[in-house]
Write a protein that holds these residues in place. Structure first.
Motif, PDB file in Angstrom:
ATOM      1  N   ASN A   1      21.200  -5.260  42.093  1.00 10.74           N
ATOM      2  CA  ASN A   1      20.378  -6.023  41.785  1.00 10.74           C
ATOM      3  C   ASN A   1      20.773  -7.503  41.785  1.00 10.74           C
ATOM      4  OD1 ASN A   1      18.476  -3.810  41.189  1.00 10.74           O
ATOM      5  ND2 ASN A   1      19.077  -3.555  39.000  1.00 10.74           N
ATOM      6  N   GLY A   2      21.898  -7.712  41.084  1.00 15.83           N
ATOM      7  CA  GLY A   2      22.239  -9.118  40.965  1.00 15.83           C
ATOM      8  C   GLY A   2      22.565  -9.675  42.321  1.00 15.83           C
ATOM      9  N   ALA A   3      23.041  -8.908  43.248  1.00 11.69           N
ATOM     10  CA  ALA A   3      23.593  -9.373  44.927  1.00 11.69           C
ATOM     11  C   ALA A   3      22.152  -9.882  45.397  1.00 11.69           C
ATOM     12  CB  ALA A   3      24.206  -8.198  45.473  1.00 11.69           C
ATOM     13  N   GLY A   4      21.009  -8.974  45.195  1.00 11.66           N
ATOM     14  CA  GLY A   4      19.997  -9.599  45.856  1.00 11.66           C
ATOM     15  C   GLY A   4      19.480 -10.801  45.221  1.00 11.66           C
TER      16      GLY A   4
ATOM     17  N   VAL B   1      27.986 -12.864  50.376  1.00 16.71           N
ATOM     18  CA  VAL B   1      27.572 -13.327  48.994  1.00 16.71           C
ATOM     19  C   VAL B   1      27.160 -11.915  48.417  1.00 16.71           C
ATOM     20  CG1 VAL B   1      26.280 -14.408  47.285  1.00 16.71           C
ATOM     21  CG2 VAL B   1      27.301 -15.539  49.081  1.00 16.71           C
ATOM     22  N   TRP B   2      26.176 -11.252  49.358  1.00 12.95           N
ATOM     23  CA  TRP B   2      25.794  -9.918  48.695  1.00 12.95           C
ATOM     24  C   TRP B   2      26.814  -9.017  48.682  1.00 12.95           C
ATOM     25  CZ3 TRP B   2      25.454  -4.790  49.664  1.00 12.95           C
ATOM     26  CH2 TRP B   2      24.366  -4.181  49.095  1.00 12.95           C
ATOM     27  N   ASP B   3      27.639  -8.893  49.782  1.00 15.01           N
ATOM     28  CA  ASP B   3      28.904  -7.899  49.737  1.00 15.01           C
ATOM     29  C   ASP B   3      29.787  -8.146  48.535  1.00 15.01           C
ATOM     30  OD1 ASP B   3      27.629  -6.822  51.920  1.00 15.01           O
ATOM     31  OD2 ASP B   3      29.316  -7.174  53.179  1.00 15.01           O
ATOM     32  N   SER B   4      30.030  -9.436  48.017  1.00 16.02           N
ATOM     33  CA  SER B   4      31.057  -9.629  47.294  1.00 16.02           C
ATOM     34  C   SER B   4      30.702  -9.441  45.805  1.00 16.02           C
ATOM     35  CB  SER B   4      31.289 -11.074  47.234  1.00 16.02           C
ATOM     36  OG  SER B   4      31.726 -11.849  48.456  1.00 16.02           O
ATOM     37  N   ILE B   5      29.274  -9.607  45.536  1.00  9.93           N
ATOM     38  CA  ILE B   5      28.717  -9.245  44.260  1.00  9.93           C
ATOM     39  C   ILE B   5      28.306  -7.656  44.079  1.00  9.93           C
ATOM     40  CG2 ILE B   5      26.540  -9.439  42.834  1.00  9.93           C
ATOM     41  CD1 ILE B   5      26.635 -12.368  43.891  1.00  9.93           C
ATOM     42  N   ALA B   6      27.900  -7.184  45.214  1.00 10.66           N
ATOM     43  CA  ALA B   6      27.482  -5.574  45.241  1.00 10.66           C
ATOM     44  C   ALA B   6      28.904  -4.905  44.794  1.00 10.66           C
ATOM     45  CB  ALA B   6      26.723  -5.128  46.478  1.00 10.66           C
TER      46      ALA B   6
ATOM     47  N   ALA C   1      32.652  -4.516  41.422  1.00 11.38           N
ATOM     48  CA  ALA C   1      33.159  -3.648  40.338  1.00 11.38           C
ATOM     49  C   ALA C   1      33.592  -2.429  41.120  1.00 11.38           C
ATOM     50  CB  ALA C   1      32.222  -3.446  39.639  1.00 11.38           C
ATOM     51  N   THR C   2      33.858  -2.471  42.439  1.00 11.31           N
ATOM     52  CA  THR C   2      34.273  -1.358  43.232  1.00 11.31           C
ATOM     53  C   THR C   2      35.426  -1.908  44.175  1.00 11.31           C
ATOM     54  OG1 THR C   2      31.909  -0.551  43.414  1.00 11.31           O
ATOM     55  CG2 THR C   2      33.579   0.594  44.642  1.00 11.31           C
ATOM     56  N   PRO C   3      36.731  -2.307  43.607  1.00 13.71           N
ATOM     57  CA  PRO C   3      37.757  -2.887  43.995  1.00 13.71           C
ATOM     58  C   PRO C   3      38.450  -2.062  44.953  1.00 13.71           C
ATOM     59  CG  PRO C   3      38.231  -2.498  41.826  1.00 13.71           C
ATOM     60  CD  PRO C   3      36.804  -2.395  41.994  1.00 13.71           C
ATOM     61  N   SER C   4      37.977  -0.568  44.778  1.00 11.56           N
ATOM     62  CA  SER C   4      38.911   0.373  45.717  1.00 11.56           C
ATOM     63  C   SER C   4      38.417   0.261  47.153  1.00 11.56           C
ATOM     64  CB  SER C   4      38.874   1.647  45.463  1.00 11.56           C
ATOM     65  OG  SER C   4      37.320   1.964  45.077  1.00 11.56           O
ATOM     66  N   ILE C   5      37.203  -0.336  47.403  1.00  8.90           N
ATOM     67  CA  ILE C   5      36.480  -0.779  48.591  1.00  8.90           C
ATOM     68  C   ILE C   5      36.580  -2.362  48.792  1.00  8.90           C
ATOM     69  CG2 ILE C   5      34.238  -0.659  50.025  1.00  8.90           C
ATOM     70  CD1 ILE C   5      33.377   1.743  48.291  1.00  8.90           C
ATOM     71  N   GLY C   6      35.999  -2.926  47.677  1.00  6.49           N
ATOM     72  CA  GLY C   6      36.130  -4.445  48.188  1.00  6.49           C
ATOM     73  C   GLY C   6      37.424  -5.045  48.653  1.00  6.49           C
TER      74      GLY C   6
END
Length: 220
Positions: A91-94, A113-118, A121-126
């Motif tokens: 929601n915030g990323a949008g 920006v969208w990817d960074s925010i989305a 909280a999933t650092p194992s992917i980010g």
């Protein structure tokens, strides 16, 4: 605890004079500051400082505006300004992507920006994504406590807290995400908020993939 005003750019730059600066960063700073409670905005500000410091320490080439905007806006989904049917990060990323497009970002930069925010909280992917995405997740994580805290060092962490005080962060953040687990539990099952719901919210019950697979419409 009586609330106080969220930190200002002047306070941040007094402690971290090397923070990048641009008109867009200024607008993103004000956008987040106007929409987040003080404790949450100060968390975002510290996340930006930590992310920028990690980039400097490791000499990571990155787009400083994307990193600044992403860290500053990463928790909009925990406020009334980015409500929606999805997990709070999405929601915030949008909302953040719409904001930067209105500021002139092209599709590629807005997507980062969208990817960074989305994914913050999933650092194992980010951490395996583009530098801006990885740095955003690491900066946010450092404000809760990760191995990056050792890399940042006690002095840098103390400076960040002096620039943007924590304002009872642990208790208030816990209350914030517990409220989401209580009121929108269906958006929290695949997120870290599930941990808070299961530990602290009476009656919270997340579905299990064990049951989904066992009850699937197949004979074996």
């Amino acid at each position: 605890m009586t609330d106080v005003a969220p930190t200002t750019q002047a306070q941040l730059r007094a402690h971290f004079p090397d923070l990048p600066q641009s008109p867009l960063i200024d607008r993103a700073f004000d956008y987040a500051r106007d929409r987040c409670p003080a404790f949450l905005f100060n968390h975002a500000a510290r996340s930006w400082m930590f992310a920028a410091k990690l980039a400097m320490l490791e000499d990571v080439a990155h787009d400083a505006e994307i990193l600044a905007v992403s860290t500053l806006l990463h928790d909009l989904g925990l406020t009334e300004h980015a409500v929606g049917p999805n997990r709070f990060e999405v929601n915030g990323a949008g909302v953040a992507a719409t904001f930067v497009r209105e500021q002139g970002f092209d599709d590629r930069r807005a997507q980062l920006v969208w990817d960074s925010i989305a994914l913050h909280a999933t650092p194992s992917i980010g951490v395996f994504k583009e530098p801006e995405v990885a740095l955003c997740a690491r900066g946010v994580g450092a404000d809760f406590g990760t191995p990056d805290n050792d890399l940042l060092g006690a002095s840098a962490i103390a400076l960040a807290v002096a620039a943007a005080p924590r304002l009872d962060m642990k208790r208030r953040f816990t209350a914030c995400v517990c409220h989401m687990a209580e009121t929108k539990p269906e958006t929290t099952y695949p997120t870290f908020i599930r941990d808070f719901g299961e530990r602290l919210v009476p009656g919270y019950k997340a579905p299990s993939w064990v049951d989904v697979i066992a009850n699937g419409p197949f004979s074996e």
